[in-house]
Design a protein around this motif. Structure first.
Motif, PDB file in Angstrom:
ATOM      1  N   TYR A 269       0.806  -1.229   0.000  1.00 31.86           N
ATOM      2  CA  TYR A 269       0.000   0.000   0.000  1.00 31.86           C
ATOM      3  C   TYR A 269       0.840   1.281   0.000  1.00 31.86           C
ATOM      4  O   TYR A 269       0.280   2.371  -0.119  1.00 31.86           O
ATOM      5  CB  TYR A 269      -0.872   0.075   1.261  1.00 31.86           C
ATOM      6  CG  TYR A 269      -2.021  -0.897   1.372  1.00 31.86           C
ATOM      7  CD1 TYR A 269      -2.568  -1.513   0.265  1.00 31.86           C
ATOM      8  CD2 TYR A 269      -2.586  -1.160   2.622  1.00 31.86           C
ATOM      9  CE1 TYR A 269      -3.634  -2.388   0.410  1.00 31.86           C
ATOM     10  CE2 TYR A 269      -3.655  -2.032   2.765  1.00 31.86           C
ATOM     11  CZ  TYR A 269      -4.169  -2.644   1.655  1.00 31.86           C
ATOM     12  OH  TYR A 269      -5.225  -3.494   1.806  1.00 31.86           O
TER      13      TYR A 269
ATOM     14  N   VAL B 210       3.343   0.421   8.043  1.00 29.03           N
ATOM     15  CA  VAL B 210       2.899   1.038   9.296  1.00 29.03           C
ATOM     16  C   VAL B 210       3.578   0.372  10.504  1.00 29.03           C
ATOM     17  O   VAL B 210       4.201  -0.690  10.361  1.00 29.03           O
ATOM     18  CB  VAL B 210       1.353   1.039   9.408  1.00 29.03           C
ATOM     19  CG1 VAL B 210       0.753   2.013   8.401  1.00 29.03           C
ATOM     20  CG2 VAL B 210       0.776  -0.349   9.227  1.00 29.03           C
TER      21      VAL B 210
ATOM     22  N   CYS C 225      -1.238   2.269  12.431  1.00 36.95           N
ATOM     23  CA  CYS C 225      -2.458   1.711  11.832  1.00 36.95           C
ATOM     24  C   CYS C 225      -3.605   2.005  12.789  1.00 36.95           C
ATOM     25  O   CYS C 225      -3.604   1.521  13.917  1.00 36.95           O
ATOM     26  CB  CYS C 225      -2.306   0.203  11.641  1.00 36.95           C
ATOM     27  SG  CYS C 225      -3.870  -0.652  11.327  1.00 36.95           S
ATOM     28  N   PRO C 226      -4.567   2.823  12.366  1.00 31.91           N
ATOM     29  CA  PRO C 226      -5.669   3.172  13.270  1.00 31.91           C
ATOM     30  C   PRO C 226      -6.407   1.941  13.813  1.00 31.91           C
ATOM     31  O   PRO C 226      -6.886   1.958  14.942  1.00 31.91           O
ATOM     32  CB  PRO C 226      -6.608   4.021  12.405  1.00 31.91           C
ATOM     33  CG  PRO C 226      -5.819   4.438  11.224  1.00 31.91           C
ATOM     34  CD  PRO C 226      -4.667   3.497  11.071  1.00 31.91           C
ATOM     35  N   MET C 227      -6.474   0.873  13.032  1.00 29.98           N
ATOM     36  CA  MET C 227      -7.131  -0.328  13.560  1.00 29.98           C
ATOM     37  C   MET C 227      -6.342  -0.927  14.718  1.00 29.98           C
ATOM     38  O   MET C 227      -6.911  -1.328  15.733  1.00 29.98           O
ATOM     39  CB  MET C 227      -7.291  -1.381  12.469  1.00 29.98           C
ATOM     40  CG  MET C 227      -7.988  -2.627  12.979  1.00 29.98           C
ATOM     41  SD  MET C 227      -7.553  -4.092  12.080  1.00 29.98           S
ATOM     42  CE  MET C 227      -8.419  -3.810  10.564  1.00 29.98           C
TER      43      MET C 227
ATOM     44  N   ASN D 210      -2.429  -6.862  12.608  1.00 27.71           N
ATOM     45  CA  ASN D 210      -2.639  -5.412  12.694  1.00 27.71           C
ATOM     46  C   ASN D 210      -2.930  -5.044  14.147  1.00 27.71           C
ATOM     47  O   ASN D 210      -4.059  -4.731  14.524  1.00 27.71           O
ATOM     48  CB  ASN D 210      -3.811  -4.978  11.810  1.00 27.71           C
ATOM     49  CG  ASN D 210      -3.542  -5.176  10.331  1.00 27.71           C
ATOM     50  OD1 ASN D 210      -2.919  -6.165   9.940  1.00 27.71           O
ATOM     51  ND2 ASN D 210      -4.007  -4.266   9.505  1.00 27.71           N
TER      52      ASN D 210
ATOM     53  N   CYS E 137     -10.973  -1.324  10.161  1.00 31.90           N
ATOM     54  CA  CYS E 137     -10.087  -0.468   9.382  1.00 31.90           C
ATOM     55  C   CYS E 137     -10.915   0.676   8.810  1.00 31.90           C
ATOM     56  O   CYS E 137     -11.834   0.438   8.019  1.00 31.90           O
ATOM     57  CB  CYS E 137      -9.463  -1.264   8.244  1.00 31.90           C
ATOM     58  SG  CYS E 137      -8.735  -0.175   7.004  1.00 31.90           S
ATOM     59  N   PRO E 138     -10.589   1.914   9.173  1.00 32.77           N
ATOM     60  CA  PRO E 138     -11.401   3.042   8.688  1.00 32.77           C
ATOM     61  C   PRO E 138     -11.408   3.130   7.163  1.00 32.77           C
ATOM     62  O   PRO E 138     -12.411   3.543   6.576  1.00 32.77           O
ATOM     63  CB  PRO E 138     -10.717   4.272   9.289  1.00 32.77           C
ATOM     64  CG  PRO E 138      -9.795   3.769  10.350  1.00 32.77           C
ATOM     65  CD  PRO E 138      -9.494   2.342  10.056  1.00 32.77           C
ATOM     66  N   THR E 139     -10.298   2.749   6.535  1.00 29.29           N
ATOM     67  CA  THR E 139     -10.222   2.843   5.067  1.00 29.29           C
ATOM     68  C   THR E 139     -11.169   1.834   4.412  1.00 29.29           C
ATOM     69  O   THR E 139     -11.916   2.173   3.486  1.00 29.29           O
ATOM     70  CB  THR E 139      -8.766   2.588   4.612  1.00 29.29           C
ATOM     71  OG1 THR E 139      -7.920   3.502   5.298  1.00 29.29           O
ATOM     72  CG2 THR E 139      -8.613   2.769   3.117  1.00 29.29           C
ATOM     73  N   HIS E 140     -11.158   0.605   4.896  1.00 28.63           N
ATOM     74  CA  HIS E 140     -12.048  -0.416   4.306  1.00 28.63           C
ATOM     75  C   HIS E 140     -13.503  -0.214   4.722  1.00 28.63           C
ATOM     76  O   HIS E 140     -14.420  -0.580   3.983  1.00 28.63           O
ATOM     77  CB  HIS E 140     -11.559  -1.826   4.670  1.00 28.63           C
ATOM     78  CG  HIS E 140     -10.315  -2.210   3.913  1.00 28.63           C
ATOM     79  ND1 HIS E 140      -9.060  -1.861   4.354  1.00 28.63           N
ATOM     80  CD2 HIS E 140     -10.138  -2.846   2.726  1.00 28.63           C
ATOM     81  CE1 HIS E 140      -8.156  -2.288   3.471  1.00 28.63           C
ATOM     82  NE2 HIS E 140      -8.783  -2.894   2.480  1.00 28.63           N
TER      83      HIS E 140
ATOM     84  N   GLU F 296     -10.902  -7.214   5.039  1.00 29.20           N
ATOM     85  CA  GLU F 296     -11.197  -6.147   6.005  1.00 29.20           C
ATOM     86  C   GLU F 296     -12.446  -5.364   5.594  1.00 29.20           C
ATOM     87  O   GLU F 296     -12.912  -4.501   6.338  1.00 29.20           O
ATOM     88  CB  GLU F 296     -10.016  -5.164   6.103  1.00 29.20           C
ATOM     89  CG  GLU F 296      -8.845  -5.709   6.884  1.00 29.20           C
ATOM     90  CD  GLU F 296      -7.664  -4.754   6.913  1.00 29.20           C
ATOM     91  OE1 GLU F 296      -7.837  -3.561   6.623  1.00 29.20           O
ATOM     92  OE2 GLU F 296      -6.564  -5.214   7.228  1.00 29.20           O
TER      93      GLU F 296
ATOM     94  N   GLU G  28      -7.321  -0.855  -0.458  1.00 28.89           N
ATOM     95  CA  GLU G  28      -6.599   0.425  -0.467  1.00 28.89           C
ATOM     96  C   GLU G  28      -5.966   0.652  -1.849  1.00 28.89           C
ATOM     97  O   GLU G  28      -5.433  -0.277  -2.480  1.00 28.89           O
ATOM     98  CB  GLU G  28      -5.527   0.360   0.634  1.00 28.89           C
ATOM     99  CG  GLU G  28      -5.169   1.670   1.267  1.00 28.89           C
ATOM    100  CD  GLU G  28      -4.152   2.463   0.498  1.00 28.89           C
ATOM    101  OE1 GLU G  28      -4.080   3.688   0.693  1.00 28.89           O
ATOM    102  OE2 GLU G  28      -3.415   1.859  -0.312  1.00 28.89           O
TER     103      GLU G  28
ATOM    104  N   CYS H 119      -5.384   4.895   2.661  1.00 27.96           N
ATOM    105  CA  CYS H 119      -4.949   4.824   4.059  1.00 27.96           C
ATOM    106  C   CYS H 119      -3.862   5.878   4.223  1.00 27.96           C
ATOM    107  O   CYS H 119      -2.758   5.735   3.697  1.00 27.96           O
ATOM    108  CB  CYS H 119      -4.404   3.437   4.364  1.00 27.96           C
ATOM    109  SG  CYS H 119      -3.625   3.341   5.979  1.00 27.96           S
TER     110      CYS H 119
ATOM    111  N   MET I 102      -0.351   4.927   5.490  1.00 28.84           N
ATOM    112  CA  MET I 102       0.466   4.153   4.548  1.00 28.84           C
ATOM    113  C   MET I 102       1.181   5.065   3.545  1.00 28.84           C
ATOM    114  O   MET I 102       2.100   4.635   2.861  1.00 28.84           O
ATOM    115  CB  MET I 102      -0.408   3.153   3.791  1.00 28.84           C
ATOM    116  CG  MET I 102      -0.664   1.884   4.561  1.00 28.84           C
ATOM    117  SD  MET I 102       0.836   0.857   4.569  1.00 28.84           S
ATOM    118  CE  MET I 102       0.198  -0.615   5.383  1.00 28.84           C
TER     119      MET I 102
HETATM  120 FE1  SF4 Z   1      -4.497  -0.222   9.099  1.00 31.24          FE
HETATM  121 FE2  SF4 Z   1      -6.498  -0.105   7.372  1.00 31.24          FE
HETATM  122 FE3  SF4 Z   1      -4.324   1.296   6.923  1.00 31.24          FE
HETATM  123 FE4  SF4 Z   1      -4.299  -1.391   6.701  1.00 31.24          FE
HETATM  124  S1  SF4 Z   1      -5.420   0.059   5.439  1.00 31.24           S
HETATM  125  S2  SF4 Z   1      -2.760  -0.110   7.707  1.00 31.24           S
HETATM  126  S3  SF4 Z   1      -5.713  -1.912   8.354  1.00 31.24           S
HETATM  127  S4  SF4 Z   1      -5.751   1.547   8.630  1.00 31.24           S
END
Ligand code: SF4
Ligand code: 13P
Length: 305
Positions: free
Chosen positions: A27, A62, A87-89, A115, A173-176, A201, A236, A261, A264
């Motif tokens: 990513y 990350v 990684c926010p998750m 993660n 995961c906020p992105t997914h 995710e 992503e 993300c 990333m």
């Molecule tokens: Fe974390 Fe989601 Fe970013 Fe992967 S895409 S590093 S799970 S926030």
């Protein structure tokens, strides 16, 4: 010679001088992927980090990924060029909260998605990634309950695929999470012949609309071997760089331009160069945490409980 070419040449020279290897996740920014020695998904990167010859690992991804590299190769200098790239998750679960949670489910086996922080891993039985989660769940005796954390989507998707009941943590995961079924429906109408590949995710309702659920590494191998010429990609956006580079004759359609993300993208070529020059910022973990977190990661890699 332009600025970026000079940076790349400097990075290549410094890499040799410092006996360093650059590992990058699928990513990260395309030009950082291109300067890396190895690009992969979480599992591939863990396996690689376990057997590098170089003295220094510059990890472009990350924090939890750089920590995992340090845990598996503690004698190496592991450099994470931008410490703030987390990684926010992974930040959605911590060790004290898990200890309290386990008191309510004392007989459960704890399965932790990679993660997650090193201190959380130190509290669990086994880790998994998105590419091996079903196999890891398969190692757990049928009569044992399972706590799965931190990703409730991966947990729910794997629970469905394996038919196992799991006690899920409230992480995501906020992105997914931003990827909605309606977005995918629209893309499928626009490209009716495309094959849909989605990351686990994603919400279960998104996976319901996909043809295949795959890790980022799984997506890359699938893309290489499929006859399909058009693929809709639900993950992503960074993955598109390698997909397109390795398969110039195929068309990759991102589910949404919003699937970015931010963390990333924080590591840039300048950061990689500075890190090689200064050999900082180093990943540093307490020796006890390294020992305790290593056990569930090694169990995952060796597929034994
Ligand atoms: Fe974390 Fe989601 Fe970013 Fe992967 S895409 S590093 S799970 S926030
Ligand atoms: P992969 O292991 O599939 O590369 O996933 C890592 C990740 O952070 C997905 O968001």
């Amino acid at each position: 010679v332009d600025y970026v070419d000079t940076l790349i040449a400097d990075i290549r020279r410094l890499k040799k001088e410092k006996n360093a290897i650059i590992l990058a996740h699928n990513y990260v920014l395309g030009d950082v992927q291109d300067v890396a020695d190895f690009v992969g998904d979480s599992l591939e990167l863990s396996k690689k980090a376990r057997q590098v010859d170089e003295e220094v690992i510059v990890f472009c991804g990350v924090s939890f990924m750089a920590e995992t590299a340090k845990i598996l190769s503690p004698e190496k200098k592991v450099i994470h060029p931008v410490t703030a790239a987390g990684c926010p998750m992974a930040d959605m679960a911590d060790a004290p909260a898990l200890r309290r949670f386990k008191q309510d489910h004392p007989d459960a086996v704890t399965v932790c998605y990679v993660n997650s922080s090193a201190s959380l891993k130190a509290e669990v039985d086994i880790c998994c990634t998105s590419s091996n989660a079903e196999e890891i769940i398969g190692l757990i005796p049928e009569d044992r309950r399972i706590i799965f954390l931190p990703d409730k989507n991966l947990g729910a998707n794997v629970a469905r695929a394996t038919g196992r009941q799991m006690i899920l943590w409230e992480g995501f995961c906020p992105t997914h999470m931003r990827l909605r079924p309606a977005m995918l429906e629209r893309k499928k109408e626009e490209f009716p012949h495309a094959v849909v590949i989605a990351h686990p995710e994603c919400r279960p309702e998104v996976l319901d609309l996909a043809d295949y659920s795959l890790s980022t590494g799984g997506m890359l191998s699938f893309a290489r071997s499929t006859e399909a010429k058009q693929l809709i990609v639900a993950t992503e956006l960074g993955i598109i760089h390698r997909l397109q580079k390795e398969n110039p004759d195929k068309q990759f359609i991102p589910i949404s331009e919003q699937a970015v993300c931010m963390t990333m993208k924080m590591i840039e070529l300048e950061d990689v160069k500075r890190s090689l020059e200064t050999l900082t910022p180093k990943v540093e973990l307490e020796p006890d945490i390294i020992t305790q977190a290593k056990a569930p990661i090694v169990r995952m890699i060796e597929q034994r409980l």
